[in-house]
Motif scaffolding. Structure first.
Motif, PDB file in Angstrom:
ATOM      1  N   VAL A   4       5.236   6.055   0.220  1.00 16.52           N
ATOM      2  CA  VAL A   4       6.269   5.374  -0.572  1.00 16.52           C
ATOM      3  C   VAL A   4       6.256   5.970  -1.979  1.00 16.52           C
ATOM      4  CG1 VAL A   4       7.138   3.166  -1.441  1.00 16.52           C
ATOM      5  CG2 VAL A   4       5.874   3.243   0.735  1.00 16.52           C
ATOM      6  N   THR A   5       7.366   6.519  -2.406  1.00 14.30           N
ATOM      7  CA  THR A   5       7.422   7.145  -3.723  1.00 14.30           C
ATOM      8  C   THR A   5       7.485   6.095  -4.827  1.00 14.30           C
ATOM      9  OG1 THR A   5       9.851   7.249  -3.847  1.00 14.30           O
ATOM     10  CG2 THR A   5       8.709   9.077  -2.730  1.00 14.30           C
ATOM     11  N   THR A   6       7.089   6.525  -6.030  1.00 11.54           N
ATOM     12  CA  THR A   6       7.161   5.638  -7.192  1.00 11.54           C
ATOM     13  C   THR A   6       8.608   5.226  -7.446  1.00 11.54           C
ATOM     14  OG1 THR A   6       5.252   6.781  -8.178  1.00 11.54           O
ATOM     15  CG2 THR A   6       6.606   5.420  -9.650  1.00 11.54           C
ATOM     16  N   ALA A   7       9.533   6.151  -7.264  1.00 14.34           N
ATOM     17  CA  ALA A   7      10.950   5.872  -7.481  1.00 14.34           C
ATOM     18  C   ALA A   7      11.452   4.781  -6.543  1.00 14.34           C
ATOM     19  CB  ALA A   7      11.776   7.145  -7.293  1.00 14.34           C
ATOM     20  N   ASP A  34       0.864  -1.182   0.000  1.00 14.98           N
ATOM     21  CA  ASP A  34       0.000   0.000   0.000  1.00 14.98           C
ATOM     22  C   ASP A  34       0.904   1.237   0.000  1.00 14.98           C
ATOM     23  OD1 ASP A  34      -1.630   2.154   0.699  1.00 14.98           O
ATOM     24  OD2 ASP A  34      -2.682   1.091   2.299  1.00 14.98           O
ATOM     25  N   ILE A  35       0.799   2.065  -1.030  1.00 13.04           N
ATOM     26  CA  ILE A  35       1.690   3.232  -1.136  1.00 13.04           C
ATOM     27  C   ILE A  35       1.491   4.220   0.011  1.00 13.04           C
ATOM     28  CG2 ILE A  35       1.753   3.056  -3.656  1.00 13.04           C
ATOM     29  CD1 ILE A  35       0.081   5.866  -3.410  1.00 13.04           C
ATOM     30  N   SER A  36       0.371   4.100   0.731  1.00 11.01           N
ATOM     31  CA  SER A  36       0.097   5.033   1.825  1.00 11.01           C
ATOM     32  C   SER A  36       0.508   4.479   3.184  1.00 11.01           C
ATOM     33  CB  SER A  36      -1.397   5.390   1.866  1.00 11.01           C
ATOM     34  OG  SER A  36      -2.178   4.271   2.242  1.00 11.01           O
ATOM     35  N   VAL A  75       3.652  -4.610  -6.890  1.00  4.32           N
ATOM     36  CA  VAL A  75       2.502  -3.740  -7.142  1.00  4.32           C
ATOM     37  C   VAL A  75       2.319  -2.755  -5.995  1.00  4.32           C
ATOM     38  CG1 VAL A  75      -0.004  -3.656  -7.475  1.00  4.32           C
ATOM     39  CG2 VAL A  75       1.332  -5.501  -8.522  1.00  4.32           C
ATOM     40  N   GLY A  76       2.440  -1.473  -6.293  1.00  3.42           N
ATOM     41  CA  GLY A  76       2.152  -0.425  -5.323  1.00  3.42           C
ATOM     42  C   GLY A  76       0.696  -0.026  -5.483  1.00  3.42           C
ATOM     43  N   ASN A  77      -0.159  -0.548  -4.623  1.00  3.73           N
ATOM     44  CA  ASN A  77      -1.599  -0.323  -4.765  1.00  3.73           C
ATOM     45  C   ASN A  77      -2.052   0.951  -4.041  1.00  3.73           C
ATOM     46  OD1 ASN A  77      -4.187  -1.067  -5.719  1.00  3.73           O
ATOM     47  ND2 ASN A  77      -4.696  -1.982  -3.738  1.00  3.73           N
ATOM     48  N   LYS A  78      -3.255   1.382  -4.365  1.00  3.15           N
ATOM     49  CA  LYS A  78      -3.897   2.581  -3.804  1.00  3.15           C
ATOM     50  C   LYS A  78      -3.211   3.861  -4.291  1.00  3.15           C
ATOM     51  CE  LYS A  78      -5.446  -0.013   0.261  1.00  3.15           C
ATOM     52  NZ  LYS A  78      -5.694  -0.007   1.717  1.00  3.15           N
ATOM     53  N   SER A  79      -2.847   3.881  -5.562  1.00  5.38           N
ATOM     54  CA  SER A  79      -2.196   5.058  -6.139  1.00  5.38           C
ATOM     55  C   SER A  79      -3.126   6.267  -6.166  1.00  5.38           C
ATOM     56  CB  SER A  79      -1.711   4.754  -7.562  1.00  5.38           C
ATOM     57  OG  SER A  79      -2.796   4.390  -8.399  1.00  5.38           O
ATOM     58  N   ASP A  80      -4.414   6.046  -5.922  1.00  3.80           N
ATOM     59  CA  ASP A  80      -5.371   7.164  -5.860  1.00  3.80           C
ATOM     60  C   ASP A  80      -5.188   7.991  -4.587  1.00  3.80           C
ATOM     61  OD1 ASP A  80      -7.668   5.830  -3.835  1.00  3.80           O
ATOM     62  OD2 ASP A  80      -6.645   4.391  -5.128  1.00  3.80           O
ATOM     63  N   LEU A  81      -4.518   7.423  -3.569  1.00  2.00           N
ATOM     64  CA  LEU A  81      -4.320   8.137  -2.296  1.00  2.00           C
ATOM     65  C   LEU A  81      -3.079   9.019  -2.372  1.00  2.00           C
ATOM     66  CD1 LEU A  81      -5.132   5.246   0.238  1.00  2.00           C
ATOM     67  CD2 LEU A  81      -6.649   7.076  -0.560  1.00  2.00           C
ATOM     68  N   LYS A  82      -3.099   9.951  -3.306  1.00  2.00           N
ATOM     69  CA  LYS A  82      -1.921  10.795  -3.559  1.00  2.00           C
ATOM     70  C   LYS A  82      -1.495  11.598  -2.328  1.00  2.00           C
ATOM     71  CE  LYS A  82      -2.906  11.308  -8.500  1.00  2.00           C
ATOM     72  NZ  LYS A  82      -4.048  10.374  -8.535  1.00  2.00           N
TER      73      LYS A  82
END
Length: 223
Positions: free
Chosen positions: A137-140, A95-97, A125-132
């Protein structure tokens, strides 16, 4: 000479793919979005194991992906050995958040390699990309970890469907490509072996012929 119907051929391409990662990273919603185009905002944690079979078209061939989803909580970890058995693909989800779910990736990779073939096709897979606004966790960082571990990488959102289908297709397409290359090599070897005999050898397409040519291999992605 034998012929397979399209249905028979489809049975030759049945790939087991597992979803792994910490609890509440959105594994079940990724599967629901991909398989049924559904999303459950108040979904409860998965208890035990669930799986769904999804048909996909890869290079004109009908491929079936049997996608397994299990609970990420520690108390359900006893199912792991059977859960991983026969898997040729994996989606390793965080979870990216929530950085702690990203920090767990190493442990999940170790578990995957312990219970399954080292050559399992895996996408991070970095999920929940909608939670900007809540991103921890950065994309990089995701890309860097994937490159270091030799994994595919993609950020997804089960909520708005972003990259969900692409993530599953990436894994299944790579599995199919690996299988196709192995079948081609096995066919070439058969043709060389038969060159000293008169007549023609008919080689059928599919995973069954690969198994006949290489009986010691356990799965399509074994080395």
């Amino acid at each position: 000479m034998a012929f397979y119907s399209e249905e028979d051929r489809a049975e030759d391409y049945l790939f087991k793919v597992v979803l792994i990662g910490d609890s509440a990273v959105g594994k079940s919603n990724l599967l629901a979005r991909f398989a049924r185009d559904e999303f459950y905002p108040n979904s409860k944690s998965t208890i035990g194991v669930e799986f769904q079979t999804q048909k996909m078209d890869i290079n004109g061939k009908e491929v079936k992906a049997q996608i397994w989803d299990t609970a990420g909580q520690e108390r359900f970890r006893a199912v792991t050995s059977a859960y991983y058995r026969g898997a040729v693909g994996a989606l390793l989800v965080y979870d990216i958040s929530r950085r702690q779910t990203f920090d767990s990736i190493g442990r999940w990779l170790n578990e995957l390699h312990t219970h399954s073939d080292m050559n399992v096709v895996t996408i991070l897979v970095g999920n929940k990309s909608d939670l900007k606004d809540a991103r921890e966790v950065t994309t990089a960082e995701g890309k860097a970890l994937a490159e270091a571990q030799g994994l595919f990488f993609m950020e997804t959102s089960a909520l708005d469907s972003s990259n969900v289908t692409a993530a599953f297709q990436t894994v299944v397409t790579e599995i199919y490509n690996i299988l196709s290359r192995k079948v081609m090599i096995s066919q070439e070897l058969k043709q060389k072996d038969s060159s000293s005999f008169n007549g023609k050898t008919v080689v059928l397409e599919g995973e069954k012929k690969e198994a006949d040519a290489e009986p010691k291999k356990a799965g399509c992605c074994s080395s």
